[in-house]
Design a protein around this motif. Structure first.
Motif, PDB file in Angstrom:
ATOM      1  N   HIS A 639      14.077  -3.372  -9.052  1.00  0.00           N
ATOM      2  CA  HIS A 639      15.461  -3.553  -9.496  1.00  0.00           C
ATOM      3  C   HIS A 639      16.207  -2.248  -9.239  1.00  0.00           C
ATOM      4  CE1 HIS A 639      18.941  -4.153 -12.111  1.00  0.00           C
ATOM      5  NE2 HIS A 639      18.636  -5.434 -12.158  1.00  0.00           N
ATOM      6  N   SER A 640      17.435  -2.351  -8.761  1.00  0.00           N
ATOM      7  CA  SER A 640      18.184  -1.164  -8.336  1.00  0.00           C
ATOM      8  C   SER A 640      18.450  -0.177  -9.466  1.00  0.00           C
ATOM      9  CB  SER A 640      19.516  -1.591  -7.705  1.00  0.00           C
ATOM     10  OG  SER A 640      20.301  -2.310  -8.655  1.00  0.00           O
ATOM     11  N   LEU A 641      18.445  -0.623 -10.727  1.00  0.00           N
ATOM     12  CA  LEU A 641      18.744   0.269 -11.851  1.00  0.00           C
ATOM     13  C   LEU A 641      17.490   0.761 -12.574  1.00  0.00           C
ATOM     14  CD1 LEU A 641      21.806  -1.562 -13.505  1.00  0.00           C
ATOM     15  CD2 LEU A 641      21.839   0.435 -11.989  1.00  0.00           C
ATOM     16  N   LEU A 642      16.328   0.329 -12.136  1.00  0.00           N
ATOM     17  CA  LEU A 642      15.118   0.618 -12.903  1.00  0.00           C
ATOM     18  C   LEU A 642      14.159   1.533 -12.148  1.00  0.00           C
ATOM     19  CD1 LEU A 642      14.341  -2.930 -14.364  1.00  0.00           C
ATOM     20  CD2 LEU A 642      15.593  -1.052 -15.445  1.00  0.00           C
ATOM     21  N   ARG A 643      13.662   2.529 -12.884  1.00  0.00           N
ATOM     22  CA  ARG A 643      12.570   3.371 -12.394  1.00  0.00           C
ATOM     23  C   ARG A 643      11.291   2.866 -13.054  1.00  0.00           C
ATOM     24  NH1 ARG A 643      13.508   9.642 -12.931  1.00  0.00           N
ATOM     25  NH2 ARG A 643      11.753   9.552 -11.455  1.00  0.00           N
ATOM     26  N   ARG A 644      10.403   2.342 -12.263  1.00  0.00           N
ATOM     27  CA  ARG A 644       9.199   1.716 -12.807  1.00  0.00           C
ATOM     28  C   ARG A 644       8.083   2.741 -13.004  1.00  0.00           C
ATOM     29  NH1 ARG A 644       7.147  -3.731 -10.598  1.00  0.00           N
ATOM     30  NH2 ARG A 644       6.068  -3.384 -12.566  1.00  0.00           N
ATOM     31  N   LEU A 645       7.359   2.604 -14.118  1.00  0.00           N
ATOM     32  CA  LEU A 645       6.167   3.420 -14.366  1.00  0.00           C
ATOM     33  C   LEU A 645       4.971   2.642 -13.836  1.00  0.00           C
ATOM     34  CD1 LEU A 645       4.902   5.937 -15.559  1.00  0.00           C
ATOM     35  CD2 LEU A 645       4.767   4.767 -17.768  1.00  0.00           C
ATOM     36  N   CYS A 646       4.238   3.235 -12.895  1.00  0.00           N
ATOM     37  CA  CYS A 646       3.257   2.480 -12.116  1.00  0.00           C
ATOM     38  C   CYS A 646       1.837   3.025 -12.261  1.00  0.00           C
ATOM     39  CB  CYS A 646       3.644   2.512 -10.639  1.00  0.00           C
ATOM     40  SG  CYS A 646       5.336   1.944 -10.324  1.00  0.00           S
ATOM     41  N   PRO A 647       0.870   2.147 -12.482  1.00  0.00           N
ATOM     42  CA  PRO A 647      -0.541   2.553 -12.469  1.00  0.00           C
ATOM     43  C   PRO A 647      -1.081   2.481 -11.045  1.00  0.00           C
ATOM     44  CG  PRO A 647      -0.341   0.277 -13.211  1.00  0.00           C
ATOM     45  CD  PRO A 647       1.038   0.739 -12.870  1.00  0.00           C
ATOM     46  N   CYS A 648      -1.418   3.622 -10.469  1.00  0.00           N
ATOM     47  CA  CYS A 648      -1.885   3.675  -9.079  1.00  0.00           C
ATOM     48  C   CYS A 648      -3.332   4.149  -9.047  1.00  0.00           C
ATOM     49  CB  CYS A 648      -1.017   4.626  -8.262  1.00  0.00           C
ATOM     50  SG  CYS A 648       0.763   4.255  -8.304  1.00  0.00           S
ATOM     51  N   ARG A 649      -4.117   3.593  -8.129  1.00  0.00           N
ATOM     52  CA  ARG A 649      -5.526   3.986  -8.036  1.00  0.00           C
ATOM     53  C   ARG A 649      -5.878   4.430  -6.626  1.00  0.00           C
ATOM     54  NH1 ARG A 649      -8.272   0.295  -5.034  1.00  0.00           N
ATOM     55  NH2 ARG A 649      -7.675  -1.902  -5.192  1.00  0.00           N
ATOM     56  N   SER A 650      -6.975   5.151  -6.552  1.00  0.00           N
ATOM     57  CA  SER A 650      -7.518   5.532  -5.249  1.00  0.00           C
ATOM     58  C   SER A 650      -8.154   4.307  -4.591  1.00  0.00           C
ATOM     59  CB  SER A 650      -8.573   6.622  -5.428  1.00  0.00           C
ATOM     60  OG  SER A 650      -9.670   6.129  -6.201  1.00  0.00           O
ATOM     61  N   TYR A 651      -8.448   4.412  -3.313  1.00  0.00           N
ATOM     62  CA  TYR A 651      -9.136   3.319  -2.623  1.00  0.00           C
ATOM     63  C   TYR A 651      -9.994   3.878  -1.499  1.00  0.00           C
ATOM     64  CZ  TYR A 651      -5.566   3.647   1.058  1.00  0.00           C
ATOM     65  OH  TYR A 651      -4.747   4.081   2.063  1.00  0.00           O
ATOM     66  N   ILE A 652     -11.006   3.112  -1.145  1.00  0.00           N
ATOM     67  CA  ILE A 652     -11.911   3.504  -0.074  1.00  0.00           C
ATOM     68  C   ILE A 652     -11.312   3.058   1.261  1.00  0.00           C
ATOM     69  CG2 ILE A 652     -14.243   3.218   0.863  1.00  0.00           C
ATOM     70  CD1 ILE A 652     -15.149   2.514  -1.999  1.00  0.00           C
ATOM     71  N   LYS A 653     -11.201   3.944   2.194  1.00  0.00           N
ATOM     72  CA  LYS A 653     -10.683   3.579   3.510  1.00  0.00           C
ATOM     73  C   LYS A 653     -11.579   2.503   4.129  1.00  0.00           C
ATOM     74  CE  LYS A 653      -7.612   6.894   3.274  1.00  0.00           C
ATOM     75  NZ  LYS A 653      -6.176   6.622   3.061  1.00  0.00           N
ATOM     76  N   GLY A 654     -10.977   1.396   4.503  1.00  0.00           N
ATOM     77  CA  GLY A 654     -11.746   0.295   5.060  1.00  0.00           C
ATOM     78  C   GLY A 654     -12.331  -0.636   4.013  1.00  0.00           C
ATOM     79  N   GLN A 655     -12.079  -0.342   2.720  1.00  0.00           N
ATOM     80  CA  GLN A 655     -12.524  -1.223   1.628  1.00  0.00           C
ATOM     81  C   GLN A 655     -11.522  -1.050   0.488  1.00  0.00           C
ATOM     82  OE1 GLN A 655     -14.026  -3.908   0.941  1.00  0.00           O
ATOM     83  NE2 GLN A 655     -16.212  -3.448   0.684  1.00  0.00           N
ATOM     84  N   ILE A 656     -10.287  -1.460   0.735  1.00  0.00           N
ATOM     85  CA  ILE A 656      -9.185  -1.104  -0.164  1.00  0.00           C
ATOM     86  C   ILE A 656      -9.264  -1.804  -1.516  1.00  0.00           C
ATOM     87  CG2 ILE A 656      -7.655  -0.611   1.774  1.00  0.00           C
ATOM     88  CD1 ILE A 656      -6.249  -3.227   1.222  1.00  0.00           C
ATOM     89  N   ALA A 657     -10.097  -2.843  -1.648  1.00  0.00           N
ATOM     90  CA  ALA A 657     -10.233  -3.516  -2.937  1.00  0.00           C
ATOM     91  C   ALA A 657     -10.948  -2.646  -3.957  1.00  0.00           C
ATOM     92  CB  ALA A 657     -10.981  -4.838  -2.772  1.00  0.00           C
ATOM     93  N   LEU A 658     -11.681  -1.634  -3.498  1.00  0.00           N
ATOM     94  CA  LEU A 658     -12.494  -0.808  -4.384  1.00  0.00           C
ATOM     95  C   LEU A 658     -11.961   0.614  -4.425  1.00  0.00           C
ATOM     96  CD1 LEU A 658     -16.081  -1.968  -3.344  1.00  0.00           C
ATOM     97  CD2 LEU A 658     -14.546  -2.963  -5.048  1.00  0.00           C
ATOM     98  N   CYS A 659     -11.963   1.187  -5.628  1.00  0.00           N
ATOM     99  CA  CYS A 659     -11.558   2.584  -5.763  1.00  0.00           C
ATOM    100  C   CYS A 659     -12.722   3.486  -5.375  1.00  0.00           C
ATOM    101  CB  CYS A 659     -11.107   2.878  -7.193  1.00  0.00           C
ATOM    102  SG  CYS A 659     -12.403   2.751  -8.454  1.00  0.00           S
ATOM    103  N   ILE A 660     -12.425   4.744  -5.138  1.00  0.00           N
ATOM    104  CA  ILE A 660     -13.473   5.712  -4.808  1.00  0.00           C
ATOM    105  C   ILE A 660     -14.402   5.845  -6.014  1.00  0.00           C
ATOM    106  CG2 ILE A 660     -13.938   8.123  -4.243  1.00  0.00           C
ATOM    107  CD1 ILE A 660     -11.212   8.149  -2.805  1.00  0.00           C
ATOM    108  N   GLY A 661     -15.695   5.587  -5.787  1.00  0.00           N
ATOM    109  CA  GLY A 661     -16.667   5.608  -6.879  1.00  0.00           C
ATOM    110  C   GLY A 661     -16.888   4.259  -7.528  1.00  0.00           C
ATOM    111  N   CYS A 662     -16.195   3.209  -7.041  1.00  0.00           N
ATOM    112  CA  CYS A 662     -16.322   1.864  -7.640  1.00  0.00           C
ATOM    113  C   CYS A 662     -17.165   0.926  -6.788  1.00  0.00           C
ATOM    114  CB  CYS A 662     -14.940   1.241  -7.830  1.00  0.00           C
ATOM    115  SG  CYS A 662     -13.862   2.127  -8.953  1.00  0.00           S
ATOM    116  N   GLU A 663     -17.954   1.474  -5.871  1.00  0.00           N
ATOM    117  CA  GLU A 663     -18.722   0.617  -4.974  1.00  0.00           C
ATOM    118  C   GLU A 663     -19.686  -0.264  -5.739  1.00  0.00           C
ATOM    119  OE1 GLU A 663     -18.402   3.831  -4.876  1.00  0.00           O
ATOM    120  OE2 GLU A 663     -18.091   4.627  -2.862  1.00  0.00           O
ATOM    121  N   ARG A 664     -20.129   0.178  -6.902  1.00  0.00           N
ATOM    122  CA  ARG A 664     -21.093  -0.599  -7.695  1.00  0.00           C
ATOM    123  C   ARG A 664     -20.634  -0.653  -9.140  1.00  0.00           C
ATOM    124  NH1 ARG A 664     -26.584  -2.001  -8.852  1.00  0.00           N
ATOM    125  NH2 ARG A 664     -26.173  -3.453 -10.546  1.00  0.00           N
TER     126      ARG A 664
END
Length: 664
Positions: A639-664
């Motif tokens: 929305h043009s008037l809103l600054r959103r607070l966002c939860p962002c995570r790391s990801y493994i290159k070539g396996q973006i569904a998993l964060c770094i260290g989340c392979e298992r």
């Protein structure tokens, strides 16, 4: 009598504790036992003599409870008016009192905290089955026995062929994963797989058209999911007809009960599609609620929170036959990583030729066109004529009466997989026509060393300007025929261009001729091992039946970074420009005033609202706005008037569904 019984039970409790100490090798002398100082204390509960003296049970929901269990109060209010709607509630001890509601909602359904009440009654739930451990299985014949069509419609024929053809690669991948990762001590899950799209009632005729040029993307995904679940060692039951589903549900007396206890359900996870989900709803009716958190829905294009939330979608006039399911958005599993609100399941790009075989084949100056139906070629003659100046053009189009395919095209018809891959490995180009959207074929071509020309859409195509997307539960805007190839692969394997611009087409073709080495490339997430790794992590860590926010989150907090975006940006974009992925599972802990203020915001006031943009800060009113409805937490709203607070995570290159260290 009640007081006497309680006294006897207390004595038995002491004796049980005494023998527990003895069997554990701890010796107690008589004085120690008499004083009972070393024994675990009897829980402090309201007893019969207290009730006789007029003492009332104490049930208190604190403000902290409300934060940790946000659905508790709403469920309490529902119970107050509906607890008599089915006798199952009374069988669990519900008697109309607030304490009995909390007792039931904490111990059976998990919506409320157990510490909020101190009653003497404890619900007797079924003892947990002993934990069986999953082990890698590679016996193909056992899997084939699960894929027998009861009506002899050959509904599983194409799936069986794909699984059998790829089994050697699957087996090697499973053993490699087992060797490279700690795959021991994994709980074995009981999994029901219901392919609603193959049922007669679906009307889609997938089974009838699977060898006649019909859409195969969904069957590719189902094939690879079934292979994955079996190889990972879980117990599978596979159905595709409503009659099979009814036979299973008829053996579950509790399935139709509105009580939401899942203790008696002999299944841990249910994989199905929208058709199958509809069939479930019709068959279990009042008992559907207890299945909700078990579902994983295969959903090619994804379902965004605004469309998933039935009341919100209806209010905003975006409700479609595909949307309004009121599931958690992560319960939708997509073919490509469309939206971080959903879970990316993916599939495996089949490889008939290994790298050495591909290198040994002589690559010709020829192109293969991506379009197996005649109508896909309509209006593309000028574009193809430009390519014809430099390349010999081949097609794999079904049928004989072809009106839109130029006469100079060498058409092979529908080719078996090995022959198609050989043709691709001998070609330099794979030519996109703009449709179909986001299929497996471009990845197969790139894996065989061909360069993919990906048509760019100006303006982007969406539900407002393209009939194909009308009714789809998403506001996605496709900037090209294959966004994954454009964003996650790119040059020199993929060139995304406007195919109606003559000069751009010509210069791109010349660049490819001059610079390309035509090397095979396949992202790890689309290999057998990559899919096994990803799905194993989902099965172990995703639990949509947890209501206690204190239970450990996945992905873990260590992988998270909170970022306050610029006005007008979605959280998906805020995270992407920081080379991170928006992780909607972590919106809940950000949904407090303190989180916004910790990111440099001074809130002139705070309120709650139900929409896809929150939590956020309004730059005009300087108000901090929190999310009032958890189903509307979304990575994609802006929305043009809103600054959103966002939860962002790391990801493994070539396996973006998993964060770094989340392979298992």
């Amino acid at each position: 009598m009640a007081v006497l019984l309680e006294s006897m039970l207390e004595r038995l409790h002491k004796l049980e504790n005494f023998f527990t100490f003895i069997t554990n090798g701890t010796s107690l002398n008589s004085s120690q036992f008499a004083s009972n100082k070393n024994l675990p204390p009897v829980s402090s509960v309201l007893q019969a003599k207290d009730i006789i003296l007029g003492v009332k049970e104490d049930c208190v929901l604190t403000e902290e409870d409300m934060k940790l269990y946000p659905n508790c109060v709403g469920k309490m209010n529902w119970m107050k008016t509906m607890w008599k709607s089915d006798k199952c509630y009374a069988s669990y001890g519900v008697d109309g009192s607030d304490c009995s509601f909390i007792m039931y909602l904490s111990e059976v359904e998990g919506f409320c905290p157990k510490k909020a009440w101190s009653g003497s009654k404890r619900i007797k739930l079924r003892d947990h089955d002993p934990i069986n451990l999953a082990e890698i299985k590679t016996n193909l014949s056992d899997l084939m026995r699960l894929l027998v069509d009861p009506n002899e419609r050959q509904g599983y024929a194409w799936i069986r062929m794909r699984i059998s053809r790829m089994w050697d690669n699957w087996s090697v991948a499973a053993m490699n994963l087992n060797k490279n990762m700690a795959m021991a001590n994994r709980p074995k899950k009981k999994i029901l797989v219901h392919l609603g799209l193959l049922s007669k009632q679906s009307g889609w005729k997938f089974a009838e058209n699977q060898f006649k040029g019909g859409p195969l993307g969904e069957l590719v995904q189902w094939s690879d999911l079934i292979s994955t679940l079996y190889l990972l060692g879980h117990d599978l039951q596979i159905t595709s007809e409503v009659e099979q589903l009814v036979a299973i549900l008829s053996n579950l007396p509790a399935a139709k009960s509105p009580c939401q206890s899942r203790k008696e359900l002999p299944v841990d996870i249910i994989y199905t599609d929208i058709v199958g989900l509809t069939q479930f709803k019709k068959r279990v009716k009042g008992g559907y609620g207890k299945f909700i958190c078990l579902f994983r829905i295969l959903d090619s294009f994804g379902t965004e929170p605004a469309f998933n939330h039935r009341a919100f979608a209806k209010q905003n006039k975006i409700l479609t036959s595909w949307g309004g399911q009121d599931l958690k958005p992560k319960q939708f599993f997509t073919m490509f990583p469309h939206s971080p609100d959903n879970s990316f399941m993916g599939f495996v790009v089949e490889q008939h030729l290994n790298s050495s075989m591909i290198k040994s084949l002589k690559r010709k100056k020829q192109a293969v066109v991506y379009g197996k139906n005649d109508y896909m070629w309509k209006g593309k003659r000028g574009y193809l004529d430009l390519i014809k100046e430099q390349f010999e053009i081949h097609g794999t189009v079904a049928g004989d009466n072809l009106k839109n395919v130029p006469s100079y095209v060498i058409n092979h018809g529908i080719l078996p997989g090995p022959e198609l891959h050989k043709l691709l490995s001998q070609s330099q180009l794979f030519i996109g026509l703009g449709f179909p959207y986001e299929g497996p074929a471009p990845l197969e071509a790139i894996a065989n060393g061909a360069v993919y020309i990906n048509p760019q859409f100006i303006p982007p195509q969406n539900s407002k300007n393209t009939p194909f997307f009308k009714g789809k539960p998403t506001q996605r805007e496709l900037a090209s025929q294959h966004p994954y190839a454009e964003i996650f692969i790119g040059e020199p394997h993929v060139y995304t261009i406007p195919i109606n611009k003559t000069q751009i087409v010509k210069s791109t073709l010349q660049t490819i001729i001059d610079n390309s080495r035509f090397k095979p490339y396949l992202p790890y997430e689309y290999t057998e091992e990559g899919m096994l790794q990803r799905m194993n992590a989902y099965i172990e860590h995703q639990n949509f039946c947890q209501f206690d926010s204190k239970i450990s989150k996945w992905p873990p907090l260590e992988a998270m970074t909170n970022i306050l975006g610029r006005a007008g940006m979605s959280c998906r974009d805020v995270c992407a420009i920081n080379d991170l992925i928006c992780e909607s599972n972590h919106f809940r802990e950000l949904n407090i005033k303190e989180s916004l203020e910790n990111n440099g915001i001074q809130c002139a006031g705070t309120n709650k609202s139900s929409n896809i943009y929150y939590p956020s800060y309004n730059i005009n009113t300087e108000q901090c706005i929190l999310q009032a409805d958890e189903l509307l937490f979304s990575c994609v709203g802006s929305h043009s008037l809103l600054r959103r607070l966002c939860p962002c995570r790391s990801y493994i290159k070539g396996q973006i569904a998993l964060c770094i260290g989340c392979e298992r």
